[in-house]
Design a protein around this motif. Structure first.
Motif, PDB file in Angstrom:
ATOM      1  N   ILE A  24       0.840  -1.202   0.000  1.00 49.13           N
ATOM      2  CA  ILE A  24       0.000   0.000   0.000  1.00 49.13           C
ATOM      3  C   ILE A  24       0.874   1.250   0.000  1.00 49.13           C
ATOM      4  O   ILE A  24       0.614   2.196  -0.752  1.00 49.13           O
ATOM      5  CB  ILE A  24      -0.958  -0.006   1.205  1.00 49.13           C
ATOM      6  N   ALA A  25       1.920   1.250   0.794  1.00 45.28           N
ATOM      7  CA  ALA A  25       2.815   2.414   0.863  1.00 45.28           C
ATOM      8  C   ALA A  25       3.412   2.724  -0.508  1.00 45.28           C
ATOM      9  O   ALA A  25       3.578   3.894  -0.866  1.00 45.28           O
ATOM     10  CB  ALA A  25       3.918   2.177   1.890  1.00 45.28           C
ATOM     11  N   GLU A  26       3.711   1.703  -1.296  1.00 47.03           N
ATOM     12  CA  GLU A  26       4.262   1.910  -2.637  1.00 47.03           C
ATOM     13  C   GLU A  26       3.254   2.568  -3.569  1.00 47.03           C
ATOM     14  O   GLU A  26       3.644   3.234  -4.520  1.00 47.03           O
ATOM     15  CB  GLU A  26       4.707   0.575  -3.239  1.00 47.03           C
ATOM     16  N   LEU A  27       1.964   2.374  -3.305  1.00 48.60           N
ATOM     17  CA  LEU A  27       0.911   2.899  -4.168  1.00 48.60           C
ATOM     18  C   LEU A  27       0.485   4.320  -3.821  1.00 48.60           C
ATOM     19  O   LEU A  27      -0.202   4.969  -4.605  1.00 48.60           O
ATOM     20  CB  LEU A  27      -0.317   1.979  -4.105  1.00 48.60           C
ATOM     21  N   LEU A  28       0.871   4.802  -2.643  1.00 48.63           N
ATOM     22  CA  LEU A  28       0.417   6.110  -2.174  1.00 48.63           C
ATOM     23  C   LEU A  28       1.452   7.191  -2.441  1.00 48.63           C
ATOM     24  O   LEU A  28       2.641   7.018  -2.149  1.00 48.63           O
ATOM     25  CB  LEU A  28       0.123   6.067  -0.673  1.00 48.63           C
ATOM     26  N   ASP A  29       0.996   8.323  -2.944  1.00 47.22           N
ATOM     27  CA  ASP A  29       1.829   9.509  -3.057  1.00 47.22           C
ATOM     28  C   ASP A  29       2.130  10.014  -1.645  1.00 47.22           C
ATOM     29  O   ASP A  29       1.312   9.850  -0.733  1.00 47.22           O
ATOM     30  CB  ASP A  29       1.066  10.572  -3.858  1.00 47.22           C
ATOM     31  N   ASP A  30       3.280  10.637  -1.455  1.00 46.74           N
ATOM     32  CA  ASP A  30       3.632  11.152  -0.117  1.00 46.74           C
ATOM     33  C   ASP A  30       2.586  12.131   0.411  1.00 46.74           C
ATOM     34  O   ASP A  30       2.312  12.168   1.602  1.00 46.74           O
ATOM     35  CB  ASP A  30       4.996  11.838  -0.136  1.00 46.74           C
ATOM     36  N   ASN A  47      -1.552  12.933   4.362  1.00 47.18           N
ATOM     37  CA  ASN A  47      -0.265  12.440   3.870  1.00 47.18           C
ATOM     38  C   ASN A  47      -0.228  10.913   3.960  1.00 47.18           C
ATOM     39  O   ASN A  47      -1.133  10.289   4.512  1.00 47.18           O
ATOM     40  CB  ASN A  47       0.895  13.081   4.640  1.00 47.18           C
ATOM     41  N   LYS A  48       0.819  10.343   3.419  1.00 47.84           N
ATOM     42  CA  LYS A  48       0.965   8.888   3.374  1.00 47.84           C
ATOM     43  C   LYS A  48       0.977   8.271   4.771  1.00 47.84           C
ATOM     44  O   LYS A  48       0.324   7.263   5.013  1.00 47.84           O
ATOM     45  CB  LYS A  48       2.243   8.507   2.627  1.00 47.84           C
ATOM     46  N   GLY A  49       1.685   8.873   5.695  1.00 46.03           N
ATOM     47  CA  GLY A  49       1.765   8.322   7.051  1.00 46.03           C
ATOM     48  C   GLY A  49       0.401   8.222   7.711  1.00 46.03           C
ATOM     49  O   GLY A  49       0.074   7.198   8.328  1.00 46.03           O
ATOM     50  N   GLN A  50      -0.400   9.279   7.583  1.00 45.05           N
ATOM     51  CA  GLN A  50      -1.740   9.261   8.167  1.00 45.05           C
ATOM     52  C   GLN A  50      -2.627   8.228   7.481  1.00 45.05           C
ATOM     53  O   GLN A  50      -3.400   7.528   8.144  1.00 45.05           O
ATOM     54  CB  GLN A  50      -2.372  10.647   8.073  1.00 45.05           C
ATOM     55  N   ALA A  51      -2.528   8.117   6.168  1.00 46.89           N
ATOM     56  CA  ALA A  51      -3.334   7.134   5.432  1.00 46.89           C
ATOM     57  C   ALA A  51      -2.952   5.713   5.836  1.00 46.89           C
ATOM     58  O   ALA A  51      -3.824   4.856   6.026  1.00 46.89           O
ATOM     59  CB  ALA A  51      -3.171   7.327   3.929  1.00 46.89           C
ATOM     60  N   LEU A  52      -1.665   5.455   5.996  1.00 44.73           N
ATOM     61  CA  LEU A  52      -1.226   4.119   6.413  1.00 44.73           C
ATOM     62  C   LEU A  52      -1.687   3.803   7.828  1.00 44.73           C
ATOM     63  O   LEU A  52      -2.085   2.670   8.122  1.00 44.73           O
ATOM     64  CB  LEU A  52       0.290   3.992   6.286  1.00 44.73           C
ATOM     65  N   GLU A  53      -1.663   4.786   8.705  1.00 40.30           N
ATOM     66  CA  GLU A  53      -2.146   4.567  10.072  1.00 40.30           C
ATOM     67  C   GLU A  53      -3.643   4.279  10.070  1.00 40.30           C
ATOM     68  O   GLU A  53      -4.117   3.399  10.797  1.00 40.30           O
ATOM     69  CB  GLU A  53      -1.831   5.779  10.963  1.00 40.30           C
ATOM     70  N   PHE A  54      -4.400   4.998   9.251  1.00 43.57           N
ATOM     71  CA  PHE A  54      -5.831   4.733   9.127  1.00 43.57           C
ATOM     72  C   PHE A  54      -6.058   3.298   8.656  1.00 43.57           C
ATOM     73  O   PHE A  54      -6.912   2.584   9.197  1.00 43.57           O
ATOM     74  CB  PHE A  54      -6.472   5.731   8.155  1.00 43.57           C
ATOM     75  N   MET A  55      -5.293   2.855   7.649  1.00 46.06           N
ATOM     76  CA  MET A  55      -5.416   1.481   7.148  1.00 46.06           C
ATOM     77  C   MET A  55      -5.038   0.474   8.237  1.00 46.06           C
ATOM     78  O   MET A  55      -5.704  -0.545   8.398  1.00 46.06           O
ATOM     79  CB  MET A  55      -4.526   1.275   5.923  1.00 46.06           C
ATOM     80  N   ARG A  56      -3.975   0.756   8.961  1.00 45.24           N
ATOM     81  CA  ARG A  56      -3.538  -0.135  10.045  1.00 45.24           C
ATOM     82  C   ARG A  56      -4.673  -0.310  11.058  1.00 45.24           C
ATOM     83  O   ARG A  56      -4.965  -1.432  11.496  1.00 45.24           O
ATOM     84  CB  ARG A  56      -2.282   0.450  10.704  1.00 45.24           C
TER      85      ARG A  56
END
Length: 122
Positions: A24-30, A47-56
């Motif tokens: 997922i991180a590879e697919l998201l723009d920063d 941003n990517k960090g917030q989106a990844l945390e939401f997914m987590r």
């Protein structure tokens, strides 16, 4: 990653359903934005960090649901989902994802699939 926007969206959904945040991180723009129509609203990701945390957190709560359909519309893709735990006949929702150069730059959640499709002229 290479592929059509629909293929990228499918790859991202499959990764999310398996808890693979690296893909997922590879697919998201920063600077990816993920929101429900108001980029500055509560719960929005900017941003990517917030989106990844939401997914987590979504994965920890029981998953991302079931992929029903992907509708490609140029640089945008409507990802139709059945939320986790809603059963086979559960209501569907949609995320409208905009891609640029193979990366998701914005994801807008729509409670109504009809509204998401209308946003892309379908």
């Amino acid at each position: 990653m290479r592929g059509t926007n629909a293929e990228l969206a499918r790859r991202g959904f499959e990764a999310a359903s398996h808890g693979d945040l690296e893909v997922i991180a590879e697919l998201l723009d920063d600077g990816v934005k993920w929101h429900g129509g108001d980029p500055s609203g509560p719960g929005s990701c900017s941003n990517k960090g917030q989106a990844l945390e939401f997914m987590r957190q979504a994965i920890a709560r029981g998953g991302v649901g079931e992929l029903v359909e992907i509708v490609e519309a140029g640089d945008r893709v409507v990802v139709v989902l059945r939320p986790a735990g809603s059963g086979e006949e559960g209501e569907t929702t949609a995320n409208l994802t905009t891609f640029r150069d193979g990366k998701a730059v914005e994801m807008i959640h729509y409670p109504s699939v009809r509204d998401a499709l209308a946003a892309v002229g379908r």
